[in-house]
Enzyme design. Sequence first.
Site, PDB file in Angstrom:
ATOM      1  CE  LYS A  50      -4.297  -1.913   1.825  1.00  0.00           C
ATOM      2  NZ  LYS A  50      -5.993  -1.361   2.440  1.00  0.00           N
ATOM      3  CE  LYS A  52      -6.169  -7.652  -1.552  1.00  0.00           C
ATOM      4  NZ  LYS A  52      -6.526  -7.209  -0.189  1.00  0.00           N
ATOM      5  CE  LYS A  98     -13.564  -2.035  -0.199  1.00  0.00           C
ATOM      6  NZ  LYS A  98     -12.404  -2.843   1.289  1.00  0.00           N
TER       7      LYS A  98
HETATM    8  N1  AQP Z   1      -8.341  -9.821  -3.456  1.00  0.00           N
HETATM    9  C1  AQP Z   1      -9.759 -10.592  -2.114  1.00  0.00           C
HETATM   10  N2  AQP Z   1      -9.597 -12.327  -2.192  1.00  0.00           N
HETATM   11  C2  AQP Z   1      -9.853 -12.492  -0.740  1.00  0.00           C
HETATM   12  N3  AQP Z   1     -10.400 -12.132   0.247  1.00  0.00           N
HETATM   13  C3  AQP Z   1     -10.450 -10.690   0.141  1.00  0.00           C
HETATM   14  N4  AQP Z   1     -10.766  -9.668   0.707  1.00  0.00           N
HETATM   15  C4  AQP Z   1      -9.964  -8.441   0.406  1.00  0.00           C
HETATM   16  N5  AQP Z   1      -9.790  -8.956  -0.848  1.00  0.00           N
HETATM   17  C5  AQP Z   1      -9.775  -9.725  -0.881  1.00  0.00           C
HETATM   18  C6  AQP Z   1     -11.396 -10.541   2.441  1.00  0.00           C
HETATM   19  O1  AQP Z   1     -12.422  -8.877   2.458  1.00  0.00           O
HETATM   20  C7  AQP Z   1     -12.259  -8.690   3.933  1.00  0.00           C
HETATM   21  C8  AQP Z   1     -12.189  -7.571   3.883  1.00  0.00           C
HETATM   22  O2  AQP Z   1     -11.453  -6.284   3.254  1.00  0.00           O
HETATM   23  P1  AQP Z   1     -10.544  -4.869   3.866  1.00  0.00           P
HETATM   24  O3  AQP Z   1     -12.031  -4.650   2.625  1.00  0.00           O
HETATM   25  O4  AQP Z   1     -11.384  -4.723   4.989  1.00  0.00           O
HETATM   26  O5  AQP Z   1      -9.265  -4.793   3.017  1.00  0.00           O
HETATM   27  P2  AQP Z   1      -9.087  -4.793   2.464  1.00  0.00           P
HETATM   28  O6  AQP Z   1      -8.179  -6.800   2.121  1.00  0.00           O
HETATM   29  O7  AQP Z   1      -7.943  -3.895   2.018  1.00  0.00           O
HETATM   30  O8  AQP Z   1      -9.379  -5.218   0.804  1.00  0.00           O
HETATM   31  P3  AQP Z   1      -9.150  -4.626   0.133  1.00  0.00           P
HETATM   32  O9  AQP Z   1     -10.242  -4.637  -1.749  1.00  0.00           O
HETATM   33  O10 AQP Z   1      -8.312  -4.681  -1.020  1.00  0.00           O
HETATM   34  O11 AQP Z   1      -9.561  -2.604  -0.053  1.00  0.00           O
HETATM   35  P4  AQP Z   1      -8.712  -1.379  -0.108  1.00  0.00           P
HETATM   36  O12 AQP Z   1      -7.841  -0.862  -1.818  1.00  0.00           O
HETATM   37  O13 AQP Z   1      -9.308  -0.567   0.465  1.00  0.00           O
HETATM   38  O14 AQP Z   1      -7.123  -2.022   0.920  1.00  0.00           O
HETATM   39  C9  AQP Z   1     -11.142  -9.118   4.795  1.00  0.00           C
HETATM   40  O15 AQP Z   1     -11.159 -10.477   5.027  1.00  0.00           O
HETATM   41  C10 AQP Z   1      -9.851  -9.429   3.446  1.00  0.00           C
HETATM   42  O16 AQP Z   1      -8.779 -10.675   3.982  1.00  0.00           O
END
Ligand code: AQP
Length: 327
Positions: free
Chosen positions: A110, A190, A193
């Site tokens: 990040k 991965k 968002k």
């Molecule tokens: N690509 C993914 N595959 C499987 N699980 C995922 N999770 C997130 N992306 C994937 C799981 O979703 C839950 C909530 O995640 P989060 O939104 O709190 O944080 P994150 O992992 O940082 O999600 P993003 O989409 O990648 O958000 P941004 O871009 O804002 O950082 C968690 O249990 C995560 O494992």
Amino acid sequence: MRIFSGIQPTGAIHIGNYAGAIQNWVRLQDEHECIFCICDYHALTTVNDGERLRRQVYEAALDLLACGLDPEKCRLFVQSQVPEHTELAWILSCCASIGELNRMTQFKEKSERSEFINAGLFTYPILMAADILLYKAELVPVGEDQLQHLEVARVFARHFNKVFGQTFPEPQSRLTAATRVMALNDPLKKMSKSIAGSTIMLTDSDDVIRRQIKRAVTDTGAQSGTMSPGVANLFNLLKIFSSPETVAHFEEQYNSGALRYGDLKKVLGDDMVAKLSVIRERRQELAQKPEMVEAILSSSAKQVRKMARQTLDEVRDKVGYSPIYSI
Ligand code: AQP
């Protein structure tokens, strides 16, 4: 067993969040005491617009309820409604070593994407540990990307217990079958968002869903004889959204060398539309009742805050502060 998990309201919830975490939450609420959190303190590490954050918190609540979280069976609350999370995070930050935090791959990923690297991004795992330990949760359903954070949450809990006396259980992870859904436009990353074009959102229309699947990268120059990451990602999604018979059919075609990606994408797109359109309809119904959604969130926050204050008084007492919440 008490379960805790959370999601950041950093943008529309996508199928990676759904497959990696939320699907599991919906199942677990039938079997355990479940506490689910919309993590808006965490979201402040990347969202710097108050109106946007407020809107996204509400949108996340709609998504989660539409996916099947049932306020009769679980607690769903907004993190900033329980400010005790930040107090415990401070106390745990004194049990966390910089060395542990430096190892976190999510911070590295990040911070590479940000111009301004705020300290909250670095200490994120401490707040996440506080989220879980505040409720003495034993199990945390997450996607694979969060395993490292959970591992350090156990390290912080162990450190606290050793120094101040047994207080916290060491929380264990619970993965779904789809532990890591990859970006549709770059299957080496991965799905996130914050990566444009990488996702399918729960709110996307049927046309957008089909188009995104159609455009998904398949061949990424994998060595012959191995499945390319893009195709592996499509099979992963097929396992989430299609029947076991459909998966077996396409696996057979792949193994015999007869697989046409277009056929697989067509079926996957249709099956995804069938499942996500039900969630979308439920969401539209919920969106007509904002007062009800707000009431669910505030009633949950009241209930979990009592638990949080109890833990915090115990912690305050152990570290040498006067208990303040129960007096
Ligand atoms: N690509 C993914 N595959 C499987 N699980 C995922 N999770 C997130 N992306 C994937 C799981 O979703 C839950 C909530 O995640 P989060 O939104 O709190 O944080 P994150 O992992 O940082 O999600 P993003 O989409 O990648 O958000 P941004 O871009 O804002 O950082 C968690 O249990 C995560 O494992």
